[in-house]
Design a protein around this motif. Sequence first.
Motif, PDB file in Angstrom:
ATOM      1  N   TRP A  95      27.451  17.989  33.822  1.00 34.85           N
ATOM      2  CA  TRP A  95      28.450  18.626  32.960  1.00 34.85           C
ATOM      3  C   TRP A  95      29.060  19.814  33.688  1.00 34.85           C
ATOM      4  CZ3 TRP A  95      30.325  16.873  28.548  1.00 34.85           C
ATOM      5  CH2 TRP A  95      29.560  16.018  27.737  1.00 34.85           C
ATOM      6  N   LEU A  96      30.313  20.064  33.461  1.00 35.03           N
ATOM      7  CA  LEU A  96      30.962  21.283  33.924  1.00 35.03           C
ATOM      8  C   LEU A  96      31.350  22.075  32.681  1.00 35.03           C
ATOM      9  CD1 LEU A  96      31.834  22.676  36.552  1.00 35.03           C
ATOM     10  CD2 LEU A  96      34.084  21.623  36.258  1.00 35.03           C
ATOM     11  N   TYR A  97      30.747  23.247  32.530  1.00 37.02           N
ATOM     12  CA  TYR A  97      30.943  24.082  31.345  1.00 37.02           C
ATOM     13  C   TYR A  97      31.568  25.426  31.716  1.00 37.02           C
ATOM     14  CZ  TYR A  97      27.643  21.202  28.589  1.00 37.02           C
ATOM     15  OH  TYR A  97      27.009  20.189  27.925  1.00 37.02           O
ATOM     16  N   THR A  98      32.214  26.023  30.736  1.00 36.36           N
ATOM     17  CA  THR A  98      32.683  27.401  30.809  1.00 36.36           C
ATOM     18  C   THR A  98      33.498  27.638  32.084  1.00 36.36           C
ATOM     19  OG1 THR A  98      30.565  27.898  29.731  1.00 36.36           O
ATOM     20  CG2 THR A  98      31.985  29.755  30.222  1.00 36.36           C
ATOM     21  N   VAL A  99      34.497  26.791  32.251  1.00 34.12           N
ATOM     22  CA  VAL A  99      35.402  26.882  33.391  1.00 34.12           C
ATOM     23  C   VAL A  99      36.437  27.957  33.054  1.00 34.12           C
ATOM     24  CG1 VAL A  99      37.084  25.630  34.792  1.00 34.12           C
ATOM     25  CG2 VAL A  99      35.045  24.442  33.917  1.00 34.12           C
ATOM     26  N   MET A 100      36.421  29.050  33.815  1.00 36.41           N
ATOM     27  CA  MET A 100      37.298  30.186  33.486  1.00 36.41           C
ATOM     28  C   MET A 100      37.891  30.806  34.743  1.00 36.41           C
ATOM     29  SD  MET A 100      35.063  32.322  30.670  1.00 36.41           S
ATOM     30  CE  MET A 100      33.570  32.528  31.649  1.00 36.41           C
ATOM     31  N   VAL A 101      39.148  31.199  34.631  1.00 40.98           N
ATOM     32  CA  VAL A 101      39.811  32.041  35.624  1.00 40.98           C
ATOM     33  C   VAL A 101      40.420  33.195  34.842  1.00 40.98           C
ATOM     34  CG1 VAL A 101      41.682  32.216  37.313  1.00 40.98           C
ATOM     35  CG2 VAL A 101      40.288  30.138  37.211  1.00 40.98           C
ATOM     36  N   HIS A 102      40.212  34.408  35.318  1.00 40.74           N
ATOM     37  CA  HIS A 102      40.720  35.574  34.601  1.00 40.74           C
ATOM     38  C   HIS A 102      42.233  35.467  34.433  1.00 40.74           C
ATOM     39  CE1 HIS A 102      41.601  39.650  33.401  1.00 40.74           C
ATOM     40  NE2 HIS A 102      40.301  39.756  33.096  1.00 40.74           N
ATOM     41  N   PRO A 103      42.754  35.844  33.259  1.00 37.64           N
ATOM     42  CA  PRO A 103      44.197  35.742  33.019  1.00 37.64           C
ATOM     43  C   PRO A 103      45.058  36.429  34.082  1.00 37.64           C
ATOM     44  CG  PRO A 103      43.069  36.248  30.969  1.00 37.64           C
ATOM     45  CD  PRO A 103      42.032  36.306  32.067  1.00 37.64           C
ATOM     46  N   ARG A 104      44.591  37.530  34.654  1.00 33.97           N
ATOM     47  CA  ARG A 104      45.414  38.217  35.662  1.00 33.97           C
ATOM     48  C   ARG A 104      45.510  37.424  36.965  1.00 33.97           C
ATOM     49  NH1 ARG A 104      40.897  41.632  35.587  1.00 33.97           N
ATOM     50  NH2 ARG A 104      39.651  41.513  37.472  1.00 33.97           N
ATOM     51  N   HIS A 105      44.638  36.416  37.126  1.00 31.38           N
ATOM     52  CA  HIS A 105      44.646  35.597  38.344  1.00 31.38           C
ATOM     53  C   HIS A 105      45.212  34.196  38.119  1.00 31.38           C
ATOM     54  CE1 HIS A 105      42.502  38.549  40.675  1.00 31.38           C
ATOM     55  NE2 HIS A 105      41.496  38.565  39.835  1.00 31.38           N
ATOM     56  N   GLN A 106      45.596  33.892  36.889  1.00 34.89           N
ATOM     57  CA  GLN A 106      46.089  32.543  36.614  1.00 34.89           C
ATOM     58  C   GLN A 106      47.465  32.345  37.230  1.00 34.89           C
ATOM     59  OE1 GLN A 106      45.539  31.886  32.414  1.00 34.89           O
ATOM     60  NE2 GLN A 106      43.323  31.930  32.627  1.00 34.89           N
ATOM     61  N   GLY A 107      47.766  31.099  37.551  1.00 39.19           N
ATOM     62  CA  GLY A 107      49.045  30.758  38.164  1.00 39.19           C
ATOM     63  C   GLY A 107      49.057  30.881  39.677  1.00 39.19           C
ATOM     64  N   ARG A 108      47.901  31.145  40.275  1.00 41.17           N
ATOM     65  CA  ARG A 108      47.814  31.295  41.737  1.00 41.17           C
ATOM     66  C   ARG A 108      47.065  30.141  42.407  1.00 41.17           C
ATOM     67  NH1 ARG A 108      45.926  37.627  42.141  1.00 41.17           N
ATOM     68  NH2 ARG A 108      47.615  38.472  40.896  1.00 41.17           N
ATOM     69  N   GLY A 109      46.692  29.133  41.620  1.00 44.87           N
ATOM     70  CA  GLY A 109      45.952  28.007  42.174  1.00 44.87           C
ATOM     71  C   GLY A 109      44.447  28.203  42.179  1.00 44.87           C
ATOM     72  N   TYR A 110      43.963  29.290  41.598  1.00 45.74           N
ATOM     73  CA  TYR A 110      42.523  29.560  41.617  1.00 45.74           C
ATOM     74  C   TYR A 110      41.740  28.583  40.750  1.00 45.74           C
ATOM     75  CZ  TYR A 110      43.698  34.034  43.843  1.00 45.74           C
ATOM     76  OH  TYR A 110      44.163  35.005  44.686  1.00 45.74           O
ATOM     77  N   GLY A 111      42.357  28.076  39.674  1.00 45.85           N
ATOM     78  CA  GLY A 111      41.687  27.061  38.856  1.00 45.85           C
ATOM     79  C   GLY A 111      41.435  25.796  39.661  1.00 45.85           C
ATOM     80  N   ARG A 112      42.424  25.387  40.436  1.00 44.45           N
ATOM     81  CA  ARG A 112      42.253  24.213  41.309  1.00 44.45           C
ATOM     82  C   ARG A 112      41.185  24.483  42.366  1.00 44.45           C
ATOM     83  NH1 ARG A 112      46.015  20.573  40.396  1.00 44.45           N
ATOM     84  NH2 ARG A 112      47.936  21.237  39.389  1.00 44.45           N
ATOM     85  N   ASP A 113      41.197  25.697  42.912  1.00 46.43           N
ATOM     86  CA  ASP A 113      40.179  26.064  43.900  1.00 46.43           C
ATOM     87  C   ASP A 113      38.782  25.999  43.278  1.00 46.43           C
ATOM     88  OD1 ASP A 113      42.276  26.567  45.662  1.00 46.43           O
ATOM     89  OD2 ASP A 113      42.131  28.756  45.470  1.00 46.43           O
ATOM     90  N   LEU A 114      38.649  26.540  42.071  1.00 50.80           N
ATOM     91  CA  LEU A 114      37.361  26.531  41.373  1.00 50.80           C
ATOM     92  C   LEU A 114      36.870  25.103  41.168  1.00 50.80           C
ATOM     93  CD1 LEU A 114      35.107  27.996  39.747  1.00 50.80           C
ATOM     94  CD2 LEU A 114      36.660  27.913  37.776  1.00 50.80           C
TER      95      LEU A 114
END
Length: 174
Positions: free
Chosen positions: A91-110
């Motif tokens: 399972w992958l749970y609690t996937v989060m990127v801080h709002p100030r860092h969103q839109g920079r591709g960090y979610g894809r990196d995570l």
Amino acid sequence: MPLTFTLDPAVTPALRDGILDLWTDVSNAGGAVGFVPPAAREEIRPELVRHFVAMAEGCSRLLVGHDEAGEVAATAFLTFNAHRLMTHWVWLYTVMVHPRHQGRGYGRDLLAVAEEAARSFDGVDAIRLTCRGGLGLESFYGSCGYKEVGRIPDAIRVAPGDDRDDVIMLLPLD
């Protein structure tokens, strides 16, 4: 500047507080991470403790991303399946990127680092997650290789009269 990711970091008071701040900020920005605004640290703390207990028991692994200032900017928990017939996926749970860092591709990196970590686990063939419908998250996860494999209509009650689908996503690792 990219985030620096660490799998299984030492759980220190600073890390604990950083994750708690992240989770609170993501929740209060409308992120679909188990709480709705207004969410308080004290409300979130017991859920974080449950994750830490699962880690201590060897059932879960923490992936954390730090920004250039050393602050917790992203997390995901990879949790092993306890059912003996389902140990081939996590399972992958609690996937989060801080709002100030969103839109920079960090979610894809995570997600890419989480996939890399899961590939290193013996016998793991897939990652499974669920997300709240109505926010476009299934499109984001789909763009990262996850496939929608199920949907439970109106399973998540965000507020009275505001029910959302629970969307089940799967990423095969073959």
